[in-house]
Design a protein around this motif. Structure first.
Motif, short mmCIF file in Angstrom:
data_model
loop_
_atom_site.label_atom_id
_atom_site.label_comp_id
_atom_site.label_asym_id
_atom_site.label_seq_id
_atom_site.Cartn_x
_atom_site.Cartn_y
_atom_site.Cartn_z
N PHE A 1 -32.61 12.15 108.17
CA PHE A 1 -33.86 12.63 107.58
C PHE A 1 -35.05 12.26 108.47
O PHE A 1 -35.92 13.09 108.75
CB PHE A 1 -34.01 12.04 106.18
CG PHE A 1 -35.41 12.12 105.62
CD1 PHE A 1 -35.96 13.33 105.23
CD2 PHE A 1 -36.18 10.97 105.48
CE1 PHE A 1 -37.24 13.41 104.71
CE2 PHE A 1 -37.46 11.03 104.97
CZ PHE A 1 -38.00 12.26 104.58
N ILE A 2 -35.09 11.01 108.93
CA ILE A 2 -36.18 10.55 109.79
C ILE A 2 -36.21 11.32 111.10
O ILE A 2 -37.28 11.73 111.59
CB ILE A 2 -36.06 9.03 110.06
CG1 ILE A 2 -36.27 8.23 108.78
CG2 ILE A 2 -37.06 8.58 111.12
CD1 ILE A 2 -37.64 8.38 108.14
N GLU A 3 -35.03 11.52 111.70
CA GLU A 3 -34.95 12.27 112.96
C GLU A 3 -35.45 13.71 112.77
O GLU A 3 -36.17 14.25 113.62
CB GLU A 3 -33.50 12.27 113.46
CG GLU A 3 -33.04 10.91 113.95
CD GLU A 3 -31.56 10.91 114.31
OE1 GLU A 3 -30.87 11.91 113.98
OE2 GLU A 3 -31.10 9.91 114.91
N LYS A 4 -35.08 14.32 111.65
CA LYS A 4 -35.50 15.70 111.38
C LYS A 4 -37.01 15.78 111.17
O LYS A 4 -37.67 16.71 111.67
CB LYS A 4 -34.76 16.23 110.15
CG LYS A 4 -35.04 17.69 109.85
CD LYS A 4 -34.20 18.18 108.67
CE LYS A 4 -34.48 19.65 108.39
NZ LYS A 4 -33.66 20.15 107.25
N VAL A 5 -37.56 14.80 110.44
CA VAL A 5 -39.00 14.77 110.20
C VAL A 5 -39.76 14.59 111.51
O VAL A 5 -40.76 15.27 111.77
CB VAL A 5 -39.37 13.65 109.21
CG1 VAL A 5 -40.88 13.43 109.17
CG2 VAL A 5 -38.85 13.97 107.82
N ASN A 6 -39.27 13.68 112.34
CA ASN A 6 -39.92 13.45 113.64
C ASN A 6 -39.88 14.70 114.52
O ASN A 6 -40.86 15.05 115.20
CB ASN A 6 -39.24 12.28 114.37
CG ASN A 6 -39.59 10.94 113.74
OD1 ASN A 6 -40.63 10.81 113.09
ND2 ASN A 6 -38.74 9.95 113.94
N GLU A 7 -38.75 15.39 114.48
CA GLU A 7 -38.61 16.61 115.29
C GLU A 7 -39.58 17.69 114.79
O GLU A 7 -40.25 18.36 115.59
CB GLU A 7 -37.18 17.12 115.21
CG GLU A 7 -36.93 18.35 116.06
CD GLU A 7 -35.50 18.84 115.96
OE1 GLU A 7 -35.20 19.91 116.54
OE2 GLU A 7 -34.68 18.17 115.30
N ARG A 8 -39.68 17.86 113.51
CA ARG A 8 -40.59 18.87 112.94
C ARG A 8 -42.05 18.51 113.23
O ARG A 8 -42.87 19.38 113.48
CB ARG A 8 -40.36 19.00 111.44
CG ARG A 8 -39.00 19.58 111.06
CD ARG A 8 -38.91 19.78 109.56
NE ARG A 8 -39.89 20.78 109.10
CZ ARG A 8 -40.20 20.99 107.83
NH1 ARG A 8 -39.63 20.25 106.89
NH2 ARG A 8 -41.07 21.90 107.50
N ALA A 9 -42.35 17.21 113.20
CA ALA A 9 -43.71 16.78 113.49
C ALA A 9 -44.08 17.04 114.94
O ALA A 9 -45.20 17.47 115.24
CB ALA A 9 -43.86 15.30 113.16
N ARG A 10 -43.11 16.81 115.85
CA ARG A 10 -43.36 17.06 117.29
C ARG A 10 -43.61 18.54 117.55
O ARG A 10 -44.42 18.92 118.41
CB ARG A 10 -42.17 16.57 118.12
CG ARG A 10 -42.11 15.07 118.30
CD ARG A 10 -41.13 14.69 119.39
NE ARG A 10 -39.77 15.13 119.07
CZ ARG A 10 -38.87 14.38 118.43
NH1 ARG A 10 -39.22 13.18 117.99
NH2 ARG A 10 -37.67 14.85 118.19
N LYS A 11 -42.92 19.39 116.80
CA LYS A 11 -43.08 20.84 116.96
C LYS A 11 -44.32 21.36 116.25
O LYS A 11 -44.65 22.55 116.37
CB LYS A 11 -41.84 21.57 116.41
CG LYS A 11 -40.58 21.33 117.22
CD LYS A 11 -39.40 22.07 116.61
CE LYS A 11 -38.14 21.88 117.42
NZ LYS A 11 -36.99 22.60 116.79
N GLY A 12 -44.98 20.51 115.50
CA GLY A 12 -46.17 20.94 114.80
C GLY A 12 -45.89 21.67 113.51
O GLY A 12 -46.79 22.31 112.94
N GLU A 13 -44.66 21.64 113.03
CA GLU A 13 -44.30 22.36 111.81
C GLU A 13 -44.84 21.65 110.56
O GLU A 13 -45.11 22.30 109.55
CB GLU A 13 -42.77 22.48 111.71
CG GLU A 13 -42.16 23.32 112.82
CD GLU A 13 -40.65 23.37 112.74
OE1 GLU A 13 -40.04 24.02 113.60
OE2 GLU A 13 -40.07 22.75 111.81
N ILE A 14 -44.96 20.32 110.65
CA ILE A 14 -45.52 19.57 109.53
C ILE A 14 -46.50 18.54 110.06
O ILE A 14 -46.42 18.12 111.23
CB ILE A 14 -44.41 18.85 108.71
CG1 ILE A 14 -43.59 17.92 109.62
CG2 ILE A 14 -43.54 19.84 107.98
CD1 ILE A 14 -42.57 17.09 108.86
#
Length: 318
Positions: free
Chosen positions: A280-293
């Motif tokens: 979950f943390i890895e997915k959140v970090n990835e989405r944050a890096r992409k600017g999705e969240i």
């Protein structure tokens, strides 16, 4: 003045004192580093296992204390050289805790092989003592301090023993009266100096309770003692190894706590699935890096997500 009967005093002595253990009754104290090593073993204890790998980084993660190679090596050397004695009516036995210790160069870890005869002692510690009881008992060198601490623990929230105890009965609890009724420290000054005052000093300095006493006369002689006990309020709470939980579980909880989550909530998340939390943390970090969240408060985001999943209760506690 209302007094305990002999039966009351004997029951008091038995109620909260665990069965004999050579480690707790030995005249040794333990450093913080030595306690961390012992508790790492206790938290990993398995019935058919003698060798345990201890990593310095794991100790630091679980306790917040950092030990270097020299400190760890000196600690295991000292523990390994101590003799713990057991005496019964049939025999007298000397036991060493460790059979060998192997330090793995470049790995920040070492292997401890406990001796086969010592294994029952380790299991007795794990099964019969709470973490704080054991930490406090092993911090005292006086066997009388150890014994009085265990007797006093049950009254820590009350503030005192319910009634004064006959001194002779307390001496029996402390092993100062033998089967033939021979009594040690018959002079009250000796009893205070050799037993009570040493125990008071060590309990107040080494344990989680405050201990004091008052002596009462009957005629010209001191015959009764009132013991006072309270919880230390000025000692800061520290991270400690809980030997009733596995090292892996404790490491996972500490990792989640580092995200600003309370230990209570972290334990619930680990119970749900630590592996899923990491994903979950890895997915959140990835989405944050992409600017999705965009996340302004990571702790609140984690808690909110797990509340929606039903893993955490819906409250404001973090």
């Amino acid at each position: 003045m209302e007094l305990l009967t002999i039966q009351d005093a004997e029951a008091l002595g038995k109620k909260n004192y665990k069965q004999h253990n050579a480690i707790t009754s030995g005249r040794y104290d333990f450093t913080a580093c030595q306690l961390d090593i012992l508790f790492m073993i206790l938290s990993s204890l398995e019935e058919d296992k003698l060798t345990y790998t201890i990593r310095a980084k794991d100790i630091e993660l679980l306790t917040g204390r950092e030990w270097n190679y020299q400190q760890l090596r000196k600690s295991t050397e000292d523990i390994g050289s101590r003799i713990f004695e057991i005496e019964t009516d049939e025999y007298y036995e000397q036991i060493w805790l460790f059979q060998k210790v192997k330090y793995l160069k470049g790995f920040g870890a070492f292997e401890v092989m406990i001796s086969e005869p010592a294994k029952p002692l380790f299991f007795e510690l794990k099964n019969n003592f709470t973490h704080f009881q054991l930490k406090s008992v092993l911090g005292c060198t006086s066997s009388y301090a150890k014994r009085l601490y265990m007797l006093a623990c049950q009254w820590r929230t009350v503030g005192r023993f319910p009634k004064p105890i006959p001194i002779i009965e307390l001496k029996q609890m402390l092993g100062l009266v033998d089967k033939k009724r021979n009594e040690k420290y018959t002079q009250i000054g000796q009893f205070k100096e050799k037993v009570l005052d040493i125990a008071k000093k060590q309990i107040n300095e080494q344990t989680d309770i405050s201990f004091d006493y008052e002596l009462y006369k009957r005629g010209r002689s001191y015959e009764y003692i009132q013991i006072y006990v309270s919880i230390h309020k000025d000692k800061p709470k520290q991270l400690e190894i809980d030997f009733n939980k596995s090292v892996t579980e404790q490491k996972n909880i500490r990792t989640i706590v580092a995200y600003g989550i309370s230990e209570e909530y972290a334990a619930l998340i680990v119970k749900d699935s630590y592996e899923e939390f990491i994903k979950f943390i890895e997915k959140v970090n990835e989405r944050a890096r992409k600017g999705e969240i965009k996340i302004e408060n990571a702790t609140a985001y984690i808690i909110g997500t797990y509340q929606k999943k039903g893993v955490l209760p819906k409250s404001n506690n973090i």
